[in-house]
Design an enzyme around this catalytic site. Structure first.
Site, PDB file in Angstrom:
ATOM      1  N   SER A  63       0.855  -1.178   0.000  1.00  0.00           N
ATOM      2  CA  SER A  63       0.000   0.000   0.000  1.00  0.00           C
ATOM      3  C   SER A  63       0.896   1.233   0.000  1.00  0.00           C
ATOM      4  O   SER A  63       2.081   1.149   0.362  1.00  0.00           O
ATOM      5  CB  SER A  63      -0.888   0.000   1.258  1.00  0.00           C
ATOM      6  N   TYR A  80      -2.615  -0.297  10.598  1.00  0.00           N
ATOM      7  CA  TYR A  80      -2.642  -0.705   9.192  1.00  0.00           C
ATOM      8  C   TYR A  80      -1.320  -0.343   8.521  1.00  0.00           C
ATOM      9  O   TYR A  80      -0.720  -1.158   7.802  1.00  0.00           O
ATOM     10  CB  TYR A  80      -3.811  -0.027   8.484  1.00  0.00           C
TER      11      TYR A  80
END
Length: 258
Positions: A149, A162
């Site tokens: 990501s 995250y």
């Protein structure tokens, strides 16, 4: 007639397992691999959703198999991977896509959600890759693509766990490449930016956030899941045979500008 180097992108005869591929980015990645000629193994925890995804892909002309299992359960992973090897065929391409997030101020972040994120985003990659690579090593061939990501590089409020999981996945990708490169196994990652999916629908509709994102993205738009297809096929194909331990950010330039 295609030049020889373009033929390197052809995945005909290859079998790809994509975790978390019943919807969203995972489904789009599977579809891209299918369009390049690969046969597909669709995975997720919800059997009905996996079956529905396989039906959609089959209707579009792709060869797809449903193999649901929980990627955070070591025993289930071993059973699932062994089933694929014995009943469907050798896994040539593994895409570790399964992931989740949870938003909360870090000082109030629920401990169980921290563990859920780490199990889903990081532990699962270790478990599935380890199971699959034991089949790849004897063949001295294989491609593993992890889905990182932009949060592998960047932080944002309320998603520190995250970001920690995706930062860890970046380094796990590099470690896997180092350990398994000698077996002619290439391990790389794609780092998506902000994409329109079912999970980001609320953010897409948030006019303030979308205005901020577009202003800070050189490409001046949200990503469409189809934008990931080229990177996926490249890293899964012979075109990337000398690319190892690399994280390819497909983010419209976000990591270059923020």
């Amino acid at each position: 007639m295609l030049p020889a180097y373009l033929k390197n992108f052809d995945l005909t005869g290859q079998l790809a397992l994509v975790t978390g591929s019943s919807a969203g980015i995972g489904f789009a990645l599977a579809r891209a691999l299918g369009a390049a000629g690969a046969s597909l193994v669709i995975n997720g925890r919800n059997t009905a959703k996996v079956d529905e995804a396989v039906a959609r892909l089959t209707k579009e002309g792709f060869k797809a198999h449903a193999v649901p299992f929980d990627v955070t359960d070591s025993a289930a992973v071993t059973r699932g991977v062994d089933h694929i090897a014995s009943a469907i065929g050798a896994i040539d391409i593994l895409v570790n896509n399964a992931g989740m997030t949870f938003r909360s101020p870090l000082e109030d972040f629920p401990e169980e959600q921290w563990h859920n994120i780490m199990r889903t985003n990081l532990d699962s990659v270790f478990l599935v890759s380890k199971a699959v690579v034991h089949h790849m090593i004897p063949r001295k061939s294989g491609k593993i693509v992890n889905i990182c990501s932009v949060q592998s590089e960047l932080g944002r409020p309320t998603i520190a766990p995250y970001a920690a999981s995706k930062g860890g996945l970046k380094m796990l990708t590099k470690g896997m490449a180092i350990d398994w490169g000698k077996y002619n196994i290439q391990v790389n990652a794609i780092g998506p930016g902000y994409f329109k999916t079912e999970l980001t629908e609320k953010l897409v509709k948030d006019a303030v956030f979308t205005e901020w994102l577009v202003a800070h993205t050189p490409s001046k738009r949200w990503g469409d899941v189809e934008d990931l297809g080229g990177a996926m096929v490249f890293l899964a194909s012979h075109a990337s045979d000398f690319v190892n331990g690399h994280i390819l950010y497909v983010d419209g330039g976000v990591t270059a500008s923020l």
